[in-house]
Design a protein around this motif. Structure first.
Motif, PDB file in Angstrom:
ATOM      1  N   TYR A  96      -6.486   7.814   0.698  1.00  0.00           N
ATOM      2  CA  TYR A  96      -7.217   7.726   1.966  1.00  0.00           C
ATOM      3  C   TYR A  96      -8.307   6.665   1.890  1.00  0.00           C
ATOM      4  N   VAL A  97      -9.055   6.657   0.803  1.00  0.00           N
ATOM      5  CA  VAL A  97     -10.128   5.676   0.640  1.00  0.00           C
ATOM      6  C   VAL A  97      -9.551   4.262   0.609  1.00  0.00           C
ATOM      7  N   GLU A  98      -8.502   4.060  -0.174  1.00  0.00           N
ATOM      8  CA  GLU A  98      -7.890   2.731  -0.265  1.00  0.00           C
ATOM      9  C   GLU A  98      -7.318   2.286   1.079  1.00  0.00           C
ATOM     10  N   GLU A  99      -6.799   3.232   1.860  1.00  0.00           N
ATOM     11  CA  GLU A  99      -6.270   2.897   3.187  1.00  0.00           C
ATOM     12  C   GLU A  99      -7.393   2.406   4.104  1.00  0.00           C
ATOM     13  N   GLN A 100      -8.549   3.062   4.034  1.00  0.00           N
ATOM     14  CA  GLN A 100      -9.688   2.643   4.846  1.00  0.00           C
ATOM     15  C   GLN A 100     -10.159   1.239   4.448  1.00  0.00           C
ATOM     16  N   LEU A 101     -10.187   0.972   3.154  1.00  0.00           N
ATOM     17  CA  LEU A 101     -10.622  -0.340   2.671  1.00  0.00           C
ATOM     18  C   LEU A 101      -9.628  -1.434   3.054  1.00  0.00           C
ATOM     19  N   LEU A 102      -8.339  -1.137   2.969  1.00  0.00           N
ATOM     20  CA  LEU A 102      -7.314  -2.102   3.372  1.00  0.00           C
ATOM     21  C   LEU A 102      -7.413  -2.395   4.862  1.00  0.00           C
ATOM     22  N   ASP A 103      -7.612  -1.360   5.651  1.00  0.00           N
ATOM     23  CA  ASP A 103      -7.728  -1.529   7.106  1.00  0.00           C
ATOM     24  C   ASP A 103      -8.897  -2.442   7.458  1.00  0.00           C
TER      25      ASP A 103
ATOM     26  N   PHE B  85       0.825  -1.205   0.000  1.00  0.00           N
ATOM     27  CA  PHE B  85       0.000   0.000   0.000  1.00  0.00           C
ATOM     28  C   PHE B  85       0.863   1.259   0.000  1.00  0.00           C
ATOM     29  N   ASP B  86       1.921   1.262   0.815  1.00  0.00           N
ATOM     30  CA  ASP B  86       2.799   2.433   0.872  1.00  0.00           C
ATOM     31  C   ASP B  86       3.412   2.726  -0.492  1.00  0.00           C
ATOM     32  N   ASN B  87       3.710   1.655  -1.239  1.00  0.00           N
ATOM     33  CA  ASN B  87       4.267   1.815  -2.576  1.00  0.00           C
ATOM     34  C   ASN B  87       3.282   2.495  -3.512  1.00  0.00           C
ATOM     35  N   MET B  88       1.993   2.237  -3.287  1.00  0.00           N
ATOM     36  CA  MET B  88       0.959   2.796  -4.159  1.00  0.00           C
ATOM     37  C   MET B  88       0.447   4.148  -3.686  1.00  0.00           C
ATOM     38  N   SER B  89       0.588   4.442  -2.381  1.00  0.00           N
ATOM     39  CA  SER B  89      -0.087   5.612  -1.814  1.00  0.00           C
ATOM     40  C   SER B  89       0.387   6.934  -2.402  1.00  0.00           C
ATOM     41  N   GLU B  90       1.680   7.047  -2.688  1.00  0.00           N
ATOM     42  CA  GLU B  90       2.182   8.294  -3.257  1.00  0.00           C
ATOM     43  C   GLU B  90       1.551   8.556  -4.621  1.00  0.00           C
TER      44      GLU B  90
END
Length: 211
Positions: free
Chosen positions: A176-183, A87-92
Motif C-alpha cells: 500500500y505504501v509503495e503504491e502511494q509513492l508510485l502514484d 509494481f503489480d509483479n512486486m505487490s504480492e
C-alpha cells in the motif's frame, strides 16, 4: 540420500519463505533445520553460518528480480504500463513480506544489506532512468524533467516503507505504501497524455480487483 545441490536449493527456498513471513532475526538456524526435517549439523554442512545463508538467499532473490524486471520491460506497452506491471509483479511479495525484513537485514547482516543497496542504487536506478527516458520519448513524461535527479529520488523512496521510523504510529501494508509513492511519482512526471494512461491502467486494475 538427497543430492547436495538439491538439498541446498530446498534449504534456500525454505529459508526465504521463513524470512519473508517472520523477518530474519526471529528465524534461527535451529528452526530452519527443524522445518527441513534435518539436523543442525547437516544444515551447517551447506552453510557456514546464518549470515552465509542470508547472503545466498538474497543473492538468488536479486538475480530473480533482475530477470523479472528485464522481462517486464520487454513485455510492456509503454513507459507508464511498465511501471504498473512492474509494481503489480512486486505487490504480492510486498503484501506478505514481514515489515522488519529489510530492517533486520541492515542491522544484523550489513554486508548482505550493502549488496542489496548496490542492487537498488545501480540496477534499479538504471531501470528507472531508462523508464523516464522512454516516457519522455513517448510523450508520456514531461520533457523538462531532470532524469538523473528524479531517478535518484524514485530510488530513494523504494525502501522507505520498510523503515520502522517512517510510520511510527501504525504498520501499513508495504504494498500500500509503495503504491502511494508510485502514484505520487507518476503524476508528478506525467504529461496530459501520460495522465490519461495512468487513469486507464488504474481503471483496469480496479475492474480486475472487483472481479
Amino acid at each position: 540420500m538427497e543430492p547436495l545441490m538439491e538439498a541446498k536449493e530446498r534449504i534456500l527456498q525454505k529459508a526465504h519463505e521463513l524470512f519473508h513471513r517472520y523477518g530474519i532475526r526471529s528465524v534461527s538456524m535451529d528452526e530452519i533445520a527443524s522445518q527441513m526435517g534435518m539436523s543442525k549439523k547437516t544444515l551447517y554442512q551447506h552453510f557456514a553460518d546464518k549470515d552465509a545463508l542470508v547472503g545466498e538467499v538474497f543473492a538468488a532473490l536479486l538475480q530473480h528480480k533482475r530477470q523479472d524486471c528485464m522481462d517486464l520491460q520487454q513485455a510492456s506497452e509503454n513507459a507508464v504500463h511498465e511501471e504498473f506491471i512492474g509494481f503489480d509483479n512486486m505487490s504480492e511479495m510486498l503484501s506478505s513480506m514481514h515489515p522488519s525484513l529489510l530492517y533486520d537485514l541492515e542491522k544484523y547482516h550489513p554486508e548482505v544489506f550493502t549488496k542489496f543497496r548496490s542492487f537498488i542504487g545501480d540496477f534499479v536506478y538504471r531501470l528507472v532512468r531508462t523508464n523516464l527516458e522512454r516516457g519522455i520519448a513517448e510523450g508520456l513524461y514531461r520533457p523538462e524533467i531532470d532524469v538523473d535527479v528524479l531517478a535518484r529520488f524514485r530510488v530513494a523512496t523504494i525502501t522507505i516503507s520498510s523503515n520502522p521510523d517512517s510510520f511510527p504510529n501504525r504498520k501499513p501494508n508495504l504494498a500500500y505504501v509503495e503504491e502511494q509513492l508510485l502514484d505520487l511519482f507518476l503524476h508528478g512526471v506525467a504529461t496530459a497524455k501520460g495522465q490519461e494512461l495512468i487513469r486507464k491502467y488504474k481503471d483496469q486494475r480496479l475492474k480486475t480487483e472487483i472481479k
